[in-house]
Design an enzyme around this catalytic site. Structure first.
Site, PDB file in Angstrom:
ATOM      1  N   LYS A 282      15.077  -3.147   0.375  1.00 52.93           N
ATOM      2  CA  LYS A 282      14.900  -1.752   0.548  1.00 52.93           C
ATOM      3  C   LYS A 282      15.246  -1.133   2.275  1.00 52.93           C
ATOM      4  O   LYS A 282      15.588  -0.254   2.183  1.00 52.93           O
ATOM      5  CB  LYS A 282      13.169  -1.690   0.038  1.00 52.93           C
ATOM      6  CG  LYS A 282      12.567  -0.211   0.593  1.00 52.93           C
ATOM      7  CD  LYS A 282      10.855  -1.056   0.488  1.00 52.93           C
ATOM      8  CE  LYS A 282      10.888  -1.395  -0.740  1.00 52.93           C
ATOM      9  NZ  LYS A 282       9.197  -1.179  -0.829  1.00 52.93           N
TER      10      LYS A 282
ATOM     11  N   LYS B 244      10.345  -8.458   7.540  1.00 57.79           N
ATOM     12  CA  LYS B 244       9.690  -7.057   7.516  1.00 57.79           C
ATOM     13  C   LYS B 244       9.537  -6.978   5.884  1.00 57.79           C
ATOM     14  O   LYS B 244      10.166  -6.740   5.281  1.00 57.79           O
ATOM     15  CB  LYS B 244      10.921  -5.845   8.197  1.00 57.79           C
ATOM     16  CG  LYS B 244       9.808  -4.395   8.145  1.00 57.79           C
ATOM     17  CD  LYS B 244       9.343  -3.945   9.616  1.00 57.79           C
ATOM     18  CE  LYS B 244       7.847  -3.543   9.742  1.00 57.79           C
ATOM     19  NZ  LYS B 244       6.219  -4.041   9.223  1.00 57.79           N
TER      20      LYS B 244
ATOM     21  N   GLY C 127       1.262  -3.040   6.488  1.00 55.54           N
ATOM     22  CA  GLY C 127      -0.032  -3.026   5.298  1.00 55.54           C
ATOM     23  C   GLY C 127       1.095  -2.872   4.068  1.00 55.54           C
ATOM     24  O   GLY C 127       2.172  -2.897   3.686  1.00 55.54           O
ATOM     25  N   ASP C 128      -0.094  -2.859   3.349  1.00 53.65           N
ATOM     26  CA  ASP C 128       0.315  -2.681   1.976  1.00 53.65           C
ATOM     27  C   ASP C 128      -1.258  -2.924   1.088  1.00 53.65           C
ATOM     28  O   ASP C 128      -1.376  -2.162   1.654  1.00 53.65           O
ATOM     29  CB  ASP C 128       0.942  -3.707   1.396  1.00 53.65           C
ATOM     30  CG  ASP C 128       1.830  -3.938  -0.208  1.00 53.65           C
ATOM     31  OD1 ASP C 128       2.600  -2.772  -0.092  1.00 53.65           O
ATOM     32  OD2 ASP C 128       0.980  -3.957  -1.632  1.00 53.65           O
TER      33      ASP C 128
ATOM     34  N   GLN D 218      11.948  -6.281  -1.223  1.00 58.08           N
ATOM     35  CA  GLN D 218      11.988  -5.713   0.320  1.00 58.08           C
ATOM     36  C   GLN D 218      13.150  -6.067   0.854  1.00 58.08           C
ATOM     37  O   GLN D 218      14.107  -5.038   1.667  1.00 58.08           O
ATOM     38  CB  GLN D 218      10.664  -6.338   0.807  1.00 58.08           C
ATOM     39  CG  GLN D 218      10.556  -6.034   2.487  1.00 58.08           C
ATOM     40  CD  GLN D 218       9.613  -5.030   2.031  1.00 58.08           C
ATOM     41  OE1 GLN D 218       8.657  -4.897   1.094  1.00 58.08           O
ATOM     42  NE2 GLN D 218       9.380  -3.312   2.514  1.00 58.08           N
TER      43      GLN D 218
ATOM     44  N   LYS E 197       7.328 -10.381   3.388  1.00 60.63           N
ATOM     45  CA  LYS E 197       6.138  -9.713   2.376  1.00 60.63           C
ATOM     46  C   LYS E 197       4.983 -11.440   2.460  1.00 60.63           C
ATOM     47  O   LYS E 197       5.195 -12.725   2.216  1.00 60.63           O
ATOM     48  CB  LYS E 197       5.962  -9.702   0.921  1.00 60.63           C
ATOM     49  CG  LYS E 197       4.918  -8.822   0.358  1.00 60.63           C
ATOM     50  CD  LYS E 197       5.405  -7.362   0.683  1.00 60.63           C
ATOM     51  CE  LYS E 197       4.458  -6.262   0.805  1.00 60.63           C
ATOM     52  NZ  LYS E 197       4.894  -4.961   1.260  1.00 60.63           N
TER      53      LYS E 197
HETATM   54  P1  NDP Z   1      -3.859   1.281  -1.151  1.00 61.76           P
HETATM   55  O1  NDP Z   1      -5.285   0.083  -1.366  1.00 61.76           O
HETATM   56  O2  NDP Z   1      -3.677   2.494  -0.088  1.00 61.76           O
HETATM   57  O3  NDP Z   1      -4.037   2.159  -2.567  1.00 61.76           O
HETATM   58  C1  NDP Z   1      -4.191   1.183  -3.880  1.00 61.76           C
HETATM   59  C2  NDP Z   1      -3.816   2.131  -4.524  1.00 61.76           C
HETATM   60  O4  NDP Z   1      -3.309   1.661  -5.905  1.00 61.76           O
HETATM   61  C3  NDP Z   1      -5.689   2.643  -5.429  1.00 61.76           C
HETATM   62  O5  NDP Z   1      -5.520   3.548  -5.608  1.00 61.76           O
HETATM   63  C4  NDP Z   1      -5.597   1.279  -5.996  1.00 61.76           C
HETATM   64  O6  NDP Z   1      -7.137   1.338  -6.449  1.00 61.76           O
HETATM   65  C5  NDP Z   1      -4.949   1.426  -6.932  1.00 61.76           C
HETATM   66  N1  NDP Z   1      -4.073  -0.135  -7.519  1.00 61.76           N
HETATM   67  C6  NDP Z   1      -4.327  -1.078  -6.891  1.00 61.76           C
HETATM   68  N2  NDP Z   1      -4.905  -2.344  -7.724  1.00 61.76           N
HETATM   69  C7  NDP Z   1      -4.635  -1.459  -8.944  1.00 61.76           C
HETATM   70  C8  NDP Z   1      -4.772  -2.350 -10.393  1.00 61.76           C
HETATM   71  N3  NDP Z   1      -3.812  -3.496 -10.668  1.00 61.76           N
HETATM   72  N4  NDP Z   1      -4.604  -1.087 -11.054  1.00 61.76           N
HETATM   73  C9  NDP Z   1      -5.070  -0.172 -10.863  1.00 61.76           C
HETATM   74  N5  NDP Z   1      -4.745   0.730 -10.368  1.00 61.76           N
HETATM   75  C10 NDP Z   1      -4.512  -0.465  -8.974  1.00 61.76           C
HETATM   76  O7  NDP Z   1      -2.202   0.548  -1.705  1.00 61.76           O
HETATM   77  P2  NDP Z   1      -0.970   1.522  -0.898  1.00 61.76           P
HETATM   78  O8  NDP Z   1      -1.320   2.968  -1.821  1.00 61.76           O
HETATM   79  O9  NDP Z   1      -0.679   0.768   0.320  1.00 61.76           O
HETATM   80  O10 NDP Z   1       0.012   0.945  -1.840  1.00 61.76           O
HETATM   81  C11 NDP Z   1       0.651   1.557  -3.548  1.00 61.76           C
HETATM   82  C12 NDP Z   1       2.064   0.925  -3.557  1.00 61.76           C
HETATM   83  O11 NDP Z   1       2.686   1.514  -3.063  1.00 61.76           O
HETATM   84  C13 NDP Z   1       2.210  -0.750  -3.661  1.00 61.76           C
HETATM   85  O12 NDP Z   1       2.811  -0.810  -5.090  1.00 61.76           O
HETATM   86  C14 NDP Z   1       2.295  -1.315  -2.796  1.00 61.76           C
HETATM   87  O13 NDP Z   1       3.427  -2.454  -2.479  1.00 61.76           O
HETATM   88  C15 NDP Z   1       3.264   0.537  -2.355  1.00 61.76           C
HETATM   89  N6  NDP Z   1       4.060   0.847  -1.197  1.00 61.76           N
HETATM   90  C16 NDP Z   1       3.047   1.065  -0.077  1.00 61.76           C
HETATM   91  C17 NDP Z   1       3.797   1.476   1.155  1.00 61.76           C
HETATM   92  C18 NDP Z   1       2.824   1.311   2.172  1.00 61.76           C
HETATM   93  O14 NDP Z   1       3.731   1.678   3.216  1.00 61.76           O
HETATM   94  N7  NDP Z   1       1.416   1.669   1.992  1.00 61.76           N
HETATM   95  C19 NDP Z   1       5.029   0.794   1.742  1.00 61.76           C
HETATM   96  C20 NDP Z   1       6.587   0.934   0.244  1.00 61.76           C
HETATM   97  C21 NDP Z   1       5.443   1.105  -0.925  1.00 61.76           C
HETATM   98  P3  NDP Z   1      -8.415   0.936  -6.753  1.00 61.76           P
HETATM   99  O15 NDP Z   1      -9.464   1.514  -4.999  1.00 61.76           O
HETATM  100  O16 NDP Z   1      -9.554   1.196  -7.381  1.00 61.76           O
HETATM  101  O17 NDP Z   1      -8.203  -0.887  -6.431  1.00 61.76           O
HETATM  102  O1  2IT Z   2       6.453  -2.706   0.630  1.00 62.52           O
HETATM  103  C1  2IT Z   2       6.402  -1.910   1.897  1.00 62.52           C
HETATM  104  O2  2IT Z   2       7.655  -1.220   1.713  1.00 62.52           O
HETATM  105  C2  2IT Z   2       5.348  -2.051   2.184  1.00 62.52           C
HETATM  106  N1  2IT Z   2       4.531  -2.503   1.745  1.00 62.52           N
HETATM  107  C3  2IT Z   2       5.625  -1.306   3.788  1.00 62.52           C
HETATM  108  C4  2IT Z   2       6.023  -2.053   4.610  1.00 62.52           C
HETATM  109  C5  2IT Z   2       6.093  -2.485   6.398  1.00 62.52           C
HETATM  110  O3  2IT Z   2       6.631  -3.373   6.903  1.00 62.52           O
HETATM  111  O4  2IT Z   2       6.278  -1.404   6.204  1.00 62.52           O
END
Ligand code: NDP
Ligand code: 2IT
Length: 449
Positions: free
Chosen positions: A117, A93, A168-169, A114, A129
């Site tokens: 976590k 997952k 998603g991520d 992961q 992943k």
């Molecule tokens: P999104 O794509 O929704 O948003 C990503 C954000 O981070 C955007 O604002 C983006 O800016 C910025 N960003 C991405 N890459 C860079 C970079 N290289 N330098 C600076 N800013 C950057 O992603 P998420 O919000 O889903 O994910 C954000 C983080 O959280 C990641 O590390 C992800 O692995 C983690 N995460 C996500 C989960 C989820 O459920 N979605 C769960 C747990 C962790 P820009 O638009 O300019 O690229």
């Molecule tokens: O980093 C993370 O934990 C995620 N992007 C969410 C993964 C998931 O299966 O919901």
């Protein structure tokens, strides 16, 4: 922390030798193995059964070609990945990331993190992943759809609701999950919970969209409470402006905090009156625009070019929610200097090892990613549960479960740290608590993997 245990030092040296070109993966493995030294000493049967050597090697790594045709008729080729890291406690997952920086090292570090976590959530999910170096920026809706269809045409043969369940991520939200799901269903002719983060009309869970950001704040609230503190009246800096950041802002604000700064990869905004998460929703989720356009909505705010400067904005609580290694030593020092006393990671591995040292040396409360951002995947597991039952729970039911899961994660990590003589060190506590459950499952199952 560094290596004092010779055995784990040897395990790590071997990982380095085999994965020389994977800096992010090595960074993640090193941090985990360092934390596990007291466990290796107390539990010699883990060494005897090769659990450490096995856990650092993915069960399966799939790398594939993703060809698609752009709007001008030109053929584009991207590289797709799915790393199925560990299935000891449940189906693989973990999310899918679409970003030009994606490579094997990044997918392996994310898949490795992961494992622990997912274990911390207390739910039966293994670690995996995937993703691609496809850049969604500037692509048309039709191009995104064609890419997702091509990606799933290969991925579908490796996943399944009881095998591997992506989500998603970065760069993958509800829109992309919809296209991926449609293609899976077409090829396999089955309607199952093979992906999470789906739309509400086809098996998605209420509160999944909010889950990572909300969960991050529930975790932070618990961490603050143990130190006699709250969000009430506090200045909060949230980096990023994507899925995690937006709902971290909403919940931090609901809990009484004031989010004064947010960013994207181009720069950051500062709004001393508090950033309204709904404005960011419009900019990022509807218009898919840059954060600097916030000034069109709130002309009194400030925009600064360059995203790393966000850590110089004075705050009490920092929530890095963008990407790996976005918070370095200089950023950490700036935070400590301005009086920041709590950091909780919404992104995966946003703090560099040097930044972490600064926080630990300064007594900053620190919630590591695998504990603090586990609310997203935990709610994904709740979505899998609802799909298996062919039922949908209410927002309140899911949110209440998420809240309890995050409170439990905090206490499990805090207790494990205490039990292994590192009270207050949630980095070690989260690694140990997450690891032990997986390690025990691997012991019970013999040398299956
Ligand atoms: P999104 O794509 O929704 O948003 C990503 C954000 O981070 C955007 O604002 C983006 O800016 C910025 N960003 C991405 N890459 C860079 C970079 N290289 N330098 C600076 N800013 C950057 O992603 P998420 O919000 O889903 O994910 C954000 C983080 O959280 C990641 O590390 C992800 O692995 C983690 N995460 C996500 C989960 C989820 O459920 N979605 C769960 C747990 C962790 P820009 O638009 O300019 O690229
Ligand atoms: O980093 C993370 O934990 C995620 N992007 C969410 C993964 C998931 O299966 O919901």
């Amino acid at each position: 922390m560094s290596f004092t245990n010779e055995y784990l030092q040897r395990v790590y040296a071997d990982v380095v030798k085999k994965n020389l070109n994977e800096p992010e993966f090595l960074q993640a493995v090193r941090k985990v193995l360092e934390s596990l030294q007291p466990v290796a000493e107390r539990r010699p049967e883990l060494e005897k059964n090769g659990v450490f050597e096995r856990i650092v090697e993915p069960e399966r790594t799939i790398i594939f070609r993703v060809p698609w045709v752009d709007d001008s008729g030109k053929i584009q080729v991207n590289r797709g990945f799915r790393v199925q890291f560990n299935s000891a406690i449940g189906p693989y997952k973990g999310g899918l990331r679409l970003h030009p920086s994606v490579n094997l090292s990044i997918i392996k570090f994310l898949g490795f993190e992961q494992i622990f976590k997912n274990s911390l959530t207390g739910l039966p999910i293994g670690g995996g992943k995937g993703g691609s170096d496809f850049d969604p920026k500037g692509k048309s809706e039709a191009e995104i759809m064609r890419f997702c269809q091509s990606f799933m045409t290969e991925l579908q043969r490796h996943i399944g609701p009881d095998t591997d369940v992506p989500a998603g991520d970065i760069g993958v939200g509800g829109r992309e999950i919809g296209y991926l799901y449609g293609q899976y269903k077409r090829i396999r002719n089955e309607f199952t919970g093979v992906l999470t983060g789906k739309g509400l009309s086809f098996g998605g869970s209420l509160a999944r969209t909010e889950a990572t950001g909300f969960g991050l704040c529930y975790f932070t609230k618990e961490m603050l409470a143990a130190a006699g503190k709250t969000f009430e009246g506090k200045r909060v800096v949230v980096s990023g402006s994507g899925n995690v950041a937006i709902y971290a802002n909403q919940k931090a604000t609901q809990l009484g905090g004031k989010v004064v700064a947010m960013s994207d990869s181009n720069g950051y905004i500062v709004d001393e009156n508090g950033i309204d998460f709904q404005v960011i929703q419009v900019i990022k989720e509807q218009k898919r625009d840059r954060i600097k356009t916030y000034l069109n909505f709130v002309p009194t705010a400030r925009y600064v070019e360059g995203s790393t400067g966000i850590w110089t904005v004075p705050c009490d609580i920092a929530l890095p929610c963008a990407t790996q290694n976005e918070l370095d030593k200089a950023g950490a020092e700036a935070l400590v200097k301005s009086g920041c006393y709590a950091v909780a990671e919404g992104a995966n591995m946003p703090s560099t090892p040097e930044a972490l040292e600064v926080f630990q040396a300064s007594g900053v409360l620190f919630g590591p990613a695998k504990a603090a951002n586990a609310g997203g995947v935990a709610t994904s597991a709740l979505e899998m549960c609802q799909n298996s039952q062919r039922l949908s729970w209410t927002f309140e039911e899911v949110d209440a479960k998420l809240h309890d899961i995050m409170v439990n994660i905090y206490h499990n990590a805090a207790n494990a740290a205490k039990e292994y003589g590192m009270a207050g060190n949630l980095v070690a506590g989260a690694n140990i608590a997450g690891f032990l459950k997986v390690a025990d499952a691997m012991l019970w199952q013999g040398i299956a993997y």
